[in-house]
Design an enzyme around this catalytic site. Structure first.
Site, PDB file in Angstrom:
ATOM      1  N   ASP A 157      33.900   0.507   4.690  1.00  0.00           N
ATOM      2  CA  ASP A 157      33.245  -0.622   4.026  1.00  0.00           C
ATOM      3  C   ASP A 157      31.933  -0.190   3.385  1.00  0.00           C
ATOM      4  O   ASP A 157      31.404   0.862   3.665  1.00  0.00           O
ATOM      5  CB  ASP A 157      33.009  -1.740   5.038  1.00  0.00           C
ATOM      6  CG  ASP A 157      34.354  -2.356   5.433  1.00  0.00           C
ATOM      7  OD1 ASP A 157      35.324  -2.192   4.653  1.00  0.00           O
ATOM      8  OD2 ASP A 157      34.436  -2.951   6.504  1.00  0.00           O
ATOM      9  N   GLN A 158      31.422  -1.047   2.507  1.00  0.00           N
ATOM     10  CA  GLN A 158      30.163  -0.812   1.781  1.00  0.00           C
ATOM     11  C   GLN A 158      30.185   0.485   0.971  1.00  0.00           C
ATOM     12  O   GLN A 158      29.145   1.090   0.735  1.00  0.00           O
ATOM     13  CB  GLN A 158      28.964  -0.789   2.734  1.00  0.00           C
ATOM     14  CG  GLN A 158      28.449  -2.168   3.089  1.00  0.00           C
ATOM     15  CD  GLN A 158      28.780  -2.511   4.530  1.00  0.00           C
ATOM     16  OE1 GLN A 158      28.797  -1.628   5.386  1.00  0.00           O
ATOM     17  NE2 GLN A 158      29.078  -3.749   4.783  1.00  0.00           N
ATOM     18  N   ARG A 159      31.380   0.951   0.601  1.00  0.00           N
ATOM     19  CA  ARG A 159      31.543   2.127  -0.245  1.00  0.00           C
ATOM     20  C   ARG A 159      31.030   3.417   0.384  1.00  0.00           C
ATOM     21  O   ARG A 159      30.994   4.454  -0.272  1.00  0.00           O
ATOM     22  CB  ARG A 159      30.898   1.938  -1.633  1.00  0.00           C
ATOM     23  CG  ARG A 159      31.598   0.863  -2.438  1.00  0.00           C
ATOM     24  CD  ARG A 159      31.105   0.821  -3.859  1.00  0.00           C
ATOM     25  NE  ARG A 159      31.225   2.118  -4.497  1.00  0.00           N
ATOM     26  CZ  ARG A 159      32.327   2.589  -5.041  1.00  0.00           C
ATOM     27  NH1 ARG A 159      33.424   1.866  -5.034  1.00  0.00           N
ATOM     28  NH2 ARG A 159      32.342   3.773  -5.605  1.00  0.00           N
ATOM     29  N   LEU A 160      30.596   3.383   1.637  1.00  0.00           N
ATOM     30  CA  LEU A 160      30.183   4.638   2.266  1.00  0.00           C
ATOM     31  C   LEU A 160      31.411   5.266   2.915  1.00  0.00           C
ATOM     32  O   LEU A 160      31.578   5.268   4.132  1.00  0.00           O
ATOM     33  CB  LEU A 160      29.048   4.400   3.273  1.00  0.00           C
ATOM     34  CG  LEU A 160      27.696   4.213   2.605  1.00  0.00           C
ATOM     35  CD1 LEU A 160      26.604   3.983   3.636  1.00  0.00           C
ATOM     36  CD2 LEU A 160      27.333   5.433   1.747  1.00  0.00           C
ATOM     37  N   HIS A 161      32.279   5.727   2.040  1.00  0.00           N
ATOM     38  CA  HIS A 161      33.554   6.270   2.508  1.00  0.00           C
ATOM     39  C   HIS A 161      33.333   7.604   3.213  1.00  0.00           C
ATOM     40  O   HIS A 161      32.359   8.309   2.954  1.00  0.00           O
ATOM     41  CB  HIS A 161      34.501   6.457   1.321  1.00  0.00           C
ATOM     42  CG  HIS A 161      34.592   5.241   0.462  1.00  0.00           C
ATOM     43  ND1 HIS A 161      34.899   4.002   0.969  1.00  0.00           N
ATOM     44  CD2 HIS A 161      34.370   5.066  -0.868  1.00  0.00           C
ATOM     45  CE1 HIS A 161      34.883   3.114  -0.017  1.00  0.00           C
ATOM     46  NE2 HIS A 161      34.556   3.732  -1.141  1.00  0.00           N
TER      47      HIS A 161
END
Ligand SMILES: Cc1cc2nc3c(=O)[nH]c(=O)nc-3n(C[C@H](O)[C@H](O)[C@H](O)COP(=O)(O)O)c2cc1C
Length: 203
Positions: free
Chosen positions: A180-184
C-alpha cells in the site's frame, strides 16, 4: 517455506530460486491464470532490443527453460548474443519477477523428451511453421501443415532439428511485491561468484 506476503528483510531466503518456487506455487493457485507466460527480451547484434511472450517449461536451480524455433528472430538473436531477460507479471497476487542472465540451449535429450510430451498438433505445427519468416498468406501456412501431416502420417513426429529449448542461467533476479501507499517491496539478488547477494531497492 511459508508464503511471504511482504518481503521482510530478515526473512528472505539466501537463494532466490527458493523464493521463485514459492511465488510460482502461489501464482498457480489461481486456476484461470497463466503464470507460466513470461516476457522474453533479447537483443540484436546492433543492440536493438525485442520482446515477446513465451511459456516457462521448467525451473530449477540451473535456471528457466523455454522452447522455440532456433531460426526465429529470438533464436537468431540468441545465437548472436546469448543473453536475455524475462519478466513475469502476476496481477492476481500483485507480483512481478525480473530475471537476467546468459542463455544456453538445453541438451538434445531434454528437448526430445519435452517435444515427445507435446500434443501431436503442436508437434506438426513446429515442423510446419518457419517461425518469424514472412509468408504470402494464410493459405501458405495451411499448405505447409497439410504437407507435414502427409509426411508424418501414421508415424511419430520427431523433434525438428531447428526447434528446441533454451535455459536462461540467471545472475540477477528481482522480486516486486505490491504494498500500500506505493511503497512497494523490491528485493534484488545478484550472483557474485557462487553467492547470491541480496539488496533492497527503492520502489
Ligand atoms: C501466451 C503466449 C505464449 C507463447 N508461447 C510461446 C513459446 O513458448 N514459444 C514460442 O516460440 N513462442 C511463443 N509464443 C509466440 C511468441 O510470442 C512470438 O510471437 C514468437 O515466438 C515469434 O517471436 P520472434 O519473432 O521474436 O522470434 C507465445 C505467445 C503467446 C501470446
Amino acid at each position: 517455506m511459508a508464503e511471504l506476503l511482504a518481503l521482510v528483510d530478515d526473512q528472505m531466503p539466501d537463494n532466490p530460486h527458493f523464493l521463485f518456487a514459492n511465488w510460482f506455487e502461489a501464482a498457480q493457485r489461481e486456476p484461470a491464470a497463466e503464470p507460466t507466460a513470461m516476457t522474453l527480451a533479447t537483443v540484436s547484434d546492433e543492440g536493438r532490443p525485442a520482446s515477446r511472450i513465451v511459456l516457462l517449461k521448467g525451473h530449477d536451480k540451473r535456471g528457466f527453460v523455454f522452447y522455440t524455433n532456433f531460426e526465429s528472430r529470438k533464436g537468431r538473436e540468441l545465437a548472436e548474443r546469448p543473453v536475455a531477460a524475462l519478466t513475469f507479471w502476476w496481477p492476481w497476487i500483485e507480483r512481478q519477477i525480473r530475471v537476467e542472465g546468459r542463455v544456453q540451449k538445453v541438451k538434445e535429450s531434454e528437448a526430445d523428451a519435452y517435444f515427445a510430451s507435446r500434443p501431436r498438433a503442436s508437434q506438426l505445427g513446429a515442423w510446419a511453421s518457419s517461425q518469424s519468416r514472412t509468408v504470402s498468406g494464410r493459405a501458405e501456412l495451411d499448405r505447409e501443415m497439410q504437407a507435414v501431416e502427409e509426411r508424418f502420417r501414421d508415424r511419430e513426429v520427431p523433434r525438428p532439428p531447428f526447434w528446441g529449448g533454451y535455459r536462461l542461467h540467471p545472475d540477477r533476479i528481482e522480486f516486486w511485491q505490491h504494498q500500500d501507499q506505493r511503497l512497494h517491496d523490491r528485493i534484488r539478488y545478484c550472483l557474485e561468484g557462487t553467492d547470491w547477494v541480496r539488496e533492497r531497492l527503492a520502489p
